[in-house]
Design a protein around this motif. Structure first.
Motif: not given
Length: 583
Positions: A222-235
């Motif tokens: 949830e935290q990473v998804a809120s940060f990512a714009g369109g797609r969650i990448t490893l970086d």
């Protein structure tokens, strides 16, 4: 697209939703199906593995209007009310904030009354190990004679803190850490249902960080998804969680391999300025070197890491380290990671840990060759402080060995050595060479600072190594260390450097690599704390004695040679008999 409260949306509502706990689910479902419902359950396991969720599902299963049923419907009034928390007969208590005897007495008074809305009254006590001794005693009375309409579900992450009388009256279920593959698959399913685009390596990285806890994995997603714009990448996942990217791993590993302390200091400063935490960096490095070690030991198997995107470069890095050096580096980083939890300056400790693994010598390199290399390095201006220290210590050891051998040849008693002799500080080494005898007192009859240091006779311990009694002690040693840590963090910091290697009667032998750690552990105040904990853990009085690790290894080798000597004589006699018959 909103990702708020993702865990609440995906919290397990039925036993089928539980991930990685099939052994618990099957047992509970069979018990409900056969109407063998216990009056008390103990759910134990790491955080975020589903203990409280399973407790609520069990409450719904026994109270469902279509049940008791192993699969609650989640649509009847009872199921909906338990899920929302509006059913007064199902009570969830946080023992961390309601840990006194008054709260438990209140429960004891209320359990006598029959439920008003559902079939069973269910009390879910989370973090039950936080209750006081008086509260446990009050709870014990209720567990001994529970009404037929009441079910207690106790959840804890530390079952060893519960009294044995409480545990014996509950059905215990051990929740396990969720496997990485199961976590990754569950995260992938959540992303598909929620419309979140995510790379597989990013989901694997999130699963690894959760340390087996499904709740933590979903929260990180949830935290990473809120940060990512369109797609969650490893970086993006690495950046949000404060981890390190593959290039930073490679740069640090290259500097460690080349023993380039200057480069390490520059890289560490860059990581800290980028907002990376020292404890997270050292944790990631341990995983990285673990993957290098795995690739060396099992060359045909994938290293099982999501951090490395270039397998060929990763394989080349693994070839540049010996497996023995990797073992030592991982061990060193792990020790510094434990110390970092109590450090006021974690960045400094992280830098020291990296410098330490830089100076680890390659296994098999003799100390005398290191000493010979020091003058040459000095001539070129490349002598390091570590090489100078090695040379000084080696020269001192050689001098002490020569003096000890001379004294033994002349028949001089150990207690009659001159007061200025530094050999008394090397009592562990002398004990190893003379079958366990060592210097127990100083000239003039003054007792030594550590009375038990140097007085250990190692032959009985070497003969008893690997015995059943010692194996039981070694199996419970982590629990003993944890108890010592609770009694005193500073005592634990010294004791953790000792390793139990043998036991005879009521004595446990601890081997230390460092003299300072050994001597500090032997101090009377520390000894009192440790032996009190040992008696509590093992149920009988136990004393510990200490030895330097090199002396223990020498004693072990002597015991093995002594055991092999009769076999050598038997083989020799057999050869002589065959020769006489042939002659």
């Amino acid at each position: 697209m909103s990702h708020i409260a993702l865990y609440r949306a995906w919290r397990p509502q039925t036993f089928r939703d539980m991930v990685g706990q099939q052994h618990v689910v099957q047992t509970l479902q069979n018990a409900i199906r056969e109407r063998r419902i216990s009056h008390a359950y103990l759910f134990n396991g790491p955080r975020g593995t589903g203990k409280t969720s399973a407790a609520k599902i069990l409450a719904k299963a026994v109270n469902c209007l279509e049940g008791p049923t192993p699969d609650p419907c989640n649509v009847c009034d009872a199921c909906v009310g338990i899920t929302s928390g509006s059913i007064m007969d199902v009570v969830e208590i946080d023992a961390a904030s309601n840990r006194g005897i008054d709260e438990i007495r209140d429960i004891r008074d209320k359990v006598r009354y029959a439920p008003t809305e559902v079939r069973y009254k269910v009390y879910i006590i989370d973090e039950v190990h936080m209750l006081t001794s008086e509260a446990f005693n009050a709870l014990l009375k209720t567990l001994e004679e529970p009404p037929a309409h009441v079910i207690f579900i106790l959840a804890t992450t530390e079952p060893h803190k519960l009294p044995a009388t409480i545990i014996s009256r509950c059905q215990r279920f051990d929740f396990r850490q969720v496997g990485m593959e199961e976590q990754t698959e569950r995260l992938r399913r959540i992303c598909e249902e929620e419309g979140i685009a995510a790379d597989d390596d990013a989901l694997a990285y999130i699963a690894r960080l959760s340390d087996g806890g499904m709740r933590d994995a979903i929260s990180l997603l949830e935290q990473v998804a809120s940060f990512a714009g369109g797609r969650i990448t490893l970086d993006e996942a690495v950046d949000v969680t404060g981890g390190m990217v593959a290039e930073q791993f490679a740069e640090l590993a290259n500097a460690v391999r080349d023993r380039d302390v200057a480069a390490i200091m520059a890289l560490t400063e860059g990581l800290m300025q980028a907002g990376k935490s020292a404890d997270k960096c050292i944790e990631n490095l341990i995983y990285y070197f673990r993957d290098l070690l795995l690739l060396k030991l099992v060359p045909g198997q994938h290293a099982g890491t999501e951090r490395i995107v270039d397998p060929e470069r990763f394989r080349a890095m693994a070839e540049s380290f010996s497996k023995d050096r990797l073992f030592q580096m991982i061990d060193t980083l792990n020790k510094y990671q434990n110390e970092m939890r109590h450090a006021a300056q974690p960045q400094t400790l992280f830098e020291v840990a990296l410098m330490k693994i830089c100076t680890i010598p390659e296994p098999g390199a003799a100390l005398d060759s290191a000493a010979r290399s020091v003058p040459a390095a000095s001539a070129g201006g490349r002598e390091t402080a570590a090489s100078s220290e090695v040379l000084r210590l080696q020269q001192r050891i050689d001098t002490l060995e020569q003096r000890l051998e001379q004294l033994m040849r002349e028949g001089v008693a150990a207690g009659g050595m001159p007061a200025a002799s530094p050999a008394a500080g090397n009592g562990g080494r002398a004990g190893g060479r003379t079958g366990g005898a060592a210097f127990g007192s100083r000239p003039g009859g003054a007792p030594s600072a550590s009375p038990s240091i140097g007085k250990v006779k190692l032959e009985p311990f070497a003969a008893a190594r690997g015995g059943e009694a010692f194996e039981r002690i070694r199996a419970q040693w982590p629990e003993a260390l944890q108890r010592v840590k609770e009694a005193g963090v500073s005592v634990h910091a010294w004791l953790i450097n000792g390793e139990p290697v043998s036991a005879v009667d009521d004595q446990v032998l601890l081997a230390f690599k460092n003299t300072i750690h050994r001597e500090t552990t032997e101090k009377p105040a520390n000894r009192e704390v440790i032996e009190r904990v040992l008696q509590a853990v093992f149920g009988r009085p136990l004393r510990f004695v200490t030895v330097m690790q090199k002396d223990w290894q020498a004693a072990e080798g002597s015991a093995q040679n002594a055991a092999a000597e009769p076999l050598q004589w038997q083989a020799r006699r057999s050869r002589l008999r065959r020769a006489s018959r042939n002659g």
